[in-house]
Design a protein around this motif. Sequence first.
Motif, PDB file in Angstrom:
ATOM      1  N   MET A 239     -85.844 -50.160 -45.345  1.00  0.00           N
ATOM      2  CA  MET A 239     -86.382 -49.096 -46.411  1.00  0.00           C
ATOM      3  C   MET A 239     -85.420 -48.242 -46.586  1.00  0.00           C
ATOM      4  N   ALA A 240     -84.803 -47.484 -45.690  1.00  0.00           N
ATOM      5  CA  ALA A 240     -83.665 -46.547 -45.854  1.00  0.00           C
ATOM      6  C   ALA A 240     -82.548 -47.051 -46.749  1.00  0.00           C
ATOM      7  N   LEU A 241     -82.154 -48.130 -46.394  1.00  0.00           N
ATOM      8  CA  LEU A 241     -80.934 -48.684 -46.950  1.00  0.00           C
ATOM      9  C   LEU A 241     -81.462 -49.167 -48.527  1.00  0.00           C
ATOM     10  N   VAL A 242     -82.622 -49.752 -48.530  1.00  0.00           N
ATOM     11  CA  VAL A 242     -82.772 -50.075 -50.008  1.00  0.00           C
ATOM     12  C   VAL A 242     -82.964 -48.691 -50.885  1.00  0.00           C
ATOM     13  N   THR A 243     -83.517 -47.658 -50.307  1.00  0.00           N
ATOM     14  CA  THR A 243     -83.608 -46.372 -51.250  1.00  0.00           C
ATOM     15  C   THR A 243     -82.115 -46.090 -51.331  1.00  0.00           C
ATOM     16  N   ILE A 244     -80.974 -46.342 -50.346  1.00  0.00           N
ATOM     17  CA  ILE A 244     -79.928 -45.848 -50.885  1.00  0.00           C
ATOM     18  C   ILE A 244     -79.250 -46.801 -51.940  1.00  0.00           C
ATOM     19  N   ILE A 245     -79.591 -47.993 -51.848  1.00  0.00           N
ATOM     20  CA  ILE A 245     -79.157 -49.049 -52.809  1.00  0.00           C
ATOM     21  C   ILE A 245     -79.582 -48.694 -54.151  1.00  0.00           C
ATOM     22  N   VAL A 246     -80.715 -48.299 -54.324  1.00  0.00           N
ATOM     23  CA  VAL A 246     -81.382 -47.913 -55.459  1.00  0.00           C
ATOM     24  C   VAL A 246     -80.457 -46.530 -56.138  1.00  0.00           C
ATOM     25  N   VAL A 247     -80.479 -45.769 -55.055  1.00  0.00           N
ATOM     26  CA  VAL A 247     -79.688 -44.479 -55.715  1.00  0.00           C
ATOM     27  C   VAL A 247     -78.295 -44.789 -55.998  1.00  0.00           C
ATOM     28  N   LEU A 248     -77.678 -45.686 -55.359  1.00  0.00           N
ATOM     29  CA  LEU A 248     -76.280 -46.006 -55.568  1.00  0.00           C
ATOM     30  C   LEU A 248     -76.025 -46.664 -57.041  1.00  0.00           C
ATOM     31  N   VAL A 249     -77.202 -47.555 -57.153  1.00  0.00           N
ATOM     32  CA  VAL A 249     -77.132 -48.425 -58.389  1.00  0.00           C
ATOM     33  C   VAL A 249     -77.367 -47.449 -59.601  1.00  0.00           C
ATOM     34  N   ILE A 250     -78.376 -46.749 -59.528  1.00  0.00           N
ATOM     35  CA  ILE A 250     -78.717 -45.629 -60.519  1.00  0.00           C
ATOM     36  C   ILE A 250     -77.440 -44.712 -60.824  1.00  0.00           C
ATOM     37  N   LEU A 251     -76.847 -44.221 -59.888  1.00  0.00           N
ATOM     38  CA  LEU A 251     -75.782 -43.436 -59.914  1.00  0.00           C
ATOM     39  C   LEU A 251     -74.669 -43.998 -60.641  1.00  0.00           C
ATOM     40  N   VAL A 252     -74.257 -45.361 -60.224  1.00  0.00           N
ATOM     41  CA  VAL A 252     -73.125 -46.018 -60.895  1.00  0.00           C
ATOM     42  C   VAL A 252     -73.384 -46.169 -62.446  1.00  0.00           C
ATOM     43  N   GLU A 253     -74.608 -46.806 -62.704  1.00  0.00           N
ATOM     44  CA  GLU A 253     -75.131 -46.788 -63.960  1.00  0.00           C
ATOM     45  C   GLU A 253     -75.012 -45.624 -64.821  1.00  0.00           C
ATOM     46  N   LYS A 254     -75.372 -44.466 -64.249  1.00  0.00           N
ATOM     47  CA  LYS A 254     -75.615 -43.143 -65.169  1.00  0.00           C
ATOM     48  C   LYS A 254     -73.843 -43.015 -65.448  1.00  0.00           C
ATOM     49  N   LEU A 255     -73.124 -42.860 -64.456  1.00  0.00           N
ATOM     50  CA  LEU A 255     -71.655 -42.535 -64.419  1.00  0.00           C
ATOM     51  C   LEU A 255     -70.958 -43.453 -65.528  1.00  0.00           C
ATOM     52  N   SER A 256     -71.324 -44.917 -65.419  1.00  0.00           N
ATOM     53  CA  SER A 256     -70.770 -45.615 -66.145  1.00  0.00           C
ATOM     54  C   SER A 256     -71.237 -45.327 -67.650  1.00  0.00           C
ATOM     55  N   ASP A 257     -72.635 -45.215 -67.912  1.00  0.00           N
ATOM     56  CA  ASP A 257     -72.928 -44.701 -69.078  1.00  0.00           C
ATOM     57  C   ASP A 257     -72.201 -43.546 -69.772  1.00  0.00           C
ATOM     58  N   TYR A 258     -72.054 -42.460 -68.947  1.00  0.00           N
ATOM     59  CA  TYR A 258     -71.558 -41.395 -69.329  1.00  0.00           C
ATOM     60  C   TYR A 258     -70.262 -41.292 -69.707  1.00  0.00           C
ATOM     61  N   LEU A 259     -69.330 -42.083 -68.892  1.00  0.00           N
ATOM     62  CA  LEU A 259     -68.066 -42.393 -69.176  1.00  0.00           C
ATOM     63  C   LEU A 259     -67.829 -43.227 -70.419  1.00  0.00           C
ATOM     64  N   ARG A 260     -68.503 -44.270 -70.507  1.00  0.00           N
ATOM     65  CA  ARG A 260     -68.608 -45.101 -71.920  1.00  0.00           C
ATOM     66  C   ARG A 260     -68.961 -44.382 -73.273  1.00  0.00           C
ATOM     67  N   MET A 261     -69.785 -43.442 -72.922  1.00  0.00           N
ATOM     68  CA  MET A 261     -70.304 -42.595 -73.968  1.00  0.00           C
ATOM     69  C   MET A 261     -68.979 -41.574 -74.720  1.00  0.00           C
ATOM     70  N   LYS A 262     -68.370 -41.245 -73.339  1.00  0.00           N
ATOM     71  CA  LYS A 262     -67.242 -40.184 -73.456  1.00  0.00           C
ATOM     72  C   LYS A 262     -66.169 -41.072 -74.411  1.00  0.00           C
ATOM     73  N   ILE A 263     -65.890 -42.433 -74.004  1.00  0.00           N
ATOM     74  CA  ILE A 263     -64.629 -42.965 -74.538  1.00  0.00           C
ATOM     75  C   ILE A 263     -65.126 -43.701 -75.767  1.00  0.00           C
ATOM     76  N   LEU A 264     -66.308 -43.841 -76.201  1.00  0.00           N
ATOM     77  CA  LEU A 264     -66.357 -44.501 -77.242  1.00  0.00           C
ATOM     78  C   LEU A 264     -67.019 -43.745 -78.214  1.00  0.00           C
ATOM     79  N   GLY A 265     -67.444 -42.426 -77.768  1.00  0.00           N
ATOM     80  CA  GLY A 265     -67.828 -41.383 -78.909  1.00  0.00           C
ATOM     81  C   GLY A 265     -69.184 -41.387 -79.155  1.00  0.00           C
ATOM     82  N   ASP A 266     -69.901 -42.582 -79.529  1.00  0.00           N
ATOM     83  CA  ASP A 266     -71.020 -42.577 -79.865  1.00  0.00           C
ATOM     84  C   ASP A 266     -71.876 -43.477 -78.771  1.00  0.00           C
ATOM     85  N   GLY A 267     -71.409 -43.798 -77.689  1.00  0.00           N
ATOM     86  CA  GLY A 267     -72.259 -44.743 -76.938  1.00  0.00           C
ATOM     87  C   GLY A 267     -72.649 -46.138 -77.235  1.00  0.00           C
TER      88      GLY A 267
END
Lengths: 270, 266
Positions: A239-267
């Motif tokens: 369970m501890a590992l699963v929660t870490i995985i979920v947090v990891l996946v969400i963080l990477v997704e948010k980071l990649s969304d943020y960077l993409r928005m910055k590069i493309l301008g309008d997301g």
Amino acid sequence: MSTIEIIMPSKRYRQKATIFMVSAIFILLACIYLNFNPLMFFTEFHFVRDLLGEMFMPNYQMLYENTSTGLSILQTLSMAFLGTLYGGIIAFLLAFLAATNTMPYKAVRVITQVFVSVLRMVPALVVVLIFVIAVGPGSFSGVLTLVVVTIGSFAKLFTETIENVEAGPGEAIFSVGASRLQVIRYSIIPQIMPSFIANLLYAFDVNIRAAIGLGIFGGGGIGFQLQMAKSVLHYKDVMALVTIIVVLVILVEKLSDYLRMKILGDGKLS
Amino acid sequence: MIIGQNTYSFKRYRKFVLPLISLIIVTAGASFVCDATLFKLRTGILKGLAFLRFMAPPDWTAFKDMLEPALQSMLLALLGTVFGTILSVIFAMLAASNISNKWVRNTARVLIALERSVPEIIILLLLIAAFGLGATPGIISLSLGCIGMLGKLLADIIEEIDPVLIESMESLGANKMQIIWFGVIPQIIPNLISYALFRLEINIRLSVIMGAIGAGGIGYELDYSFSMLQYHRAFTAMIVVIVMIFGTERLSYLLRKKFKVEGALQ
């Protein structure tokens, strides 16, 4: 004297009903064949409840007690990063060999396209099993698998992006004597770069999930830890590992969304 | 003034220096963590090629043993897609702002987002721990996996449908179920088919991996042959898997073309 008029449903309606019935029967037969009862999820739900009972509270102490956990998180991230980077670069180069407007020789184009489609057809499981034999189990085999998978899924996309660039600027500098490489460098690359980086960030997002799955088959990383914890029935660790995985996946997704928005301008992922 | 002089000046490339240096540092760190060395790559590739050559003649006698597991894998993916699509339509309805109220909508959106961040393989591992090996945990995890992707896409589609239609049905006294059944569903059917077919392709690939973890089917045959060192047999399984994936992809492409809903995804 009254006649009973039987109103038949329209032909189209009957056709639809037949298709629906046939597929329903087919699905039913498939369920019976696979011995699958959807209701079982609810009638046998106490198994899930027991499991959840065993999983709580998650044992977060293992994170700092067991040093290999931190390393395996880092490994999974590195696997996804290297797989995306190298896979992306190779896919980028292959795309130029496969696009009609950058590669004049048809033979080279066809060979590249066939190579990429073959990579796309081979599932990750097969690739990782082969690489585990070739370089031994561990995160390096995971990296190589992700490289192959990334090339397979993105080379075709990049080829289409290159083929869809505006021809005007390229033709203009070609007409004043630029070589083919100069056309690529000064006309095509600037046009495709934003889309390339955005897709690469998306690939990182996809690869982090794939990296977790690959760990189970000897690719190393947090998936391997999860498999180990599960096979020795340490469900609190799971369970501890699963929660870490979920947090990891969400963080990477948010980071990649943020960077993409910055590069493309309008997301927008174009 | 020479034009070329300005093009190659350092000033133009200065903004790339810092990202490039950090990229190199991160790559070096990641390579160290993953133990990725050029030497290992070279020996690994040679070994891999030698291994592929060693596997080479596929064991055709095992071919007929592979047909049933292949069918099982395909049915697993199909059932997962069917039930998953039904589930995601329900979730999409709950998550669309023009159908459900604010609280339900936010809860459904959070659930969909949460589901999306749990990889299907992890759901499968947990379900196997609960229900034991077999097709049931495989189908359930594939279905749940659909919610994250299809639920979000369909919710966005539902929010974009023509509001006039819903209003006019409401004004005639249609209840919620009637609005959904006659007003919403017919409008989203083309997108629904396209997304479901796309998801079927993903699920076929996933079902191979799931088979190796314990959901049965061709993935199990593949993993089993590898671990029993029966490499010729494994090669046959590989060929069957590739043909299976290729076939689904062609079929999905043809069906999408037939329903004239091409281009939504892909």
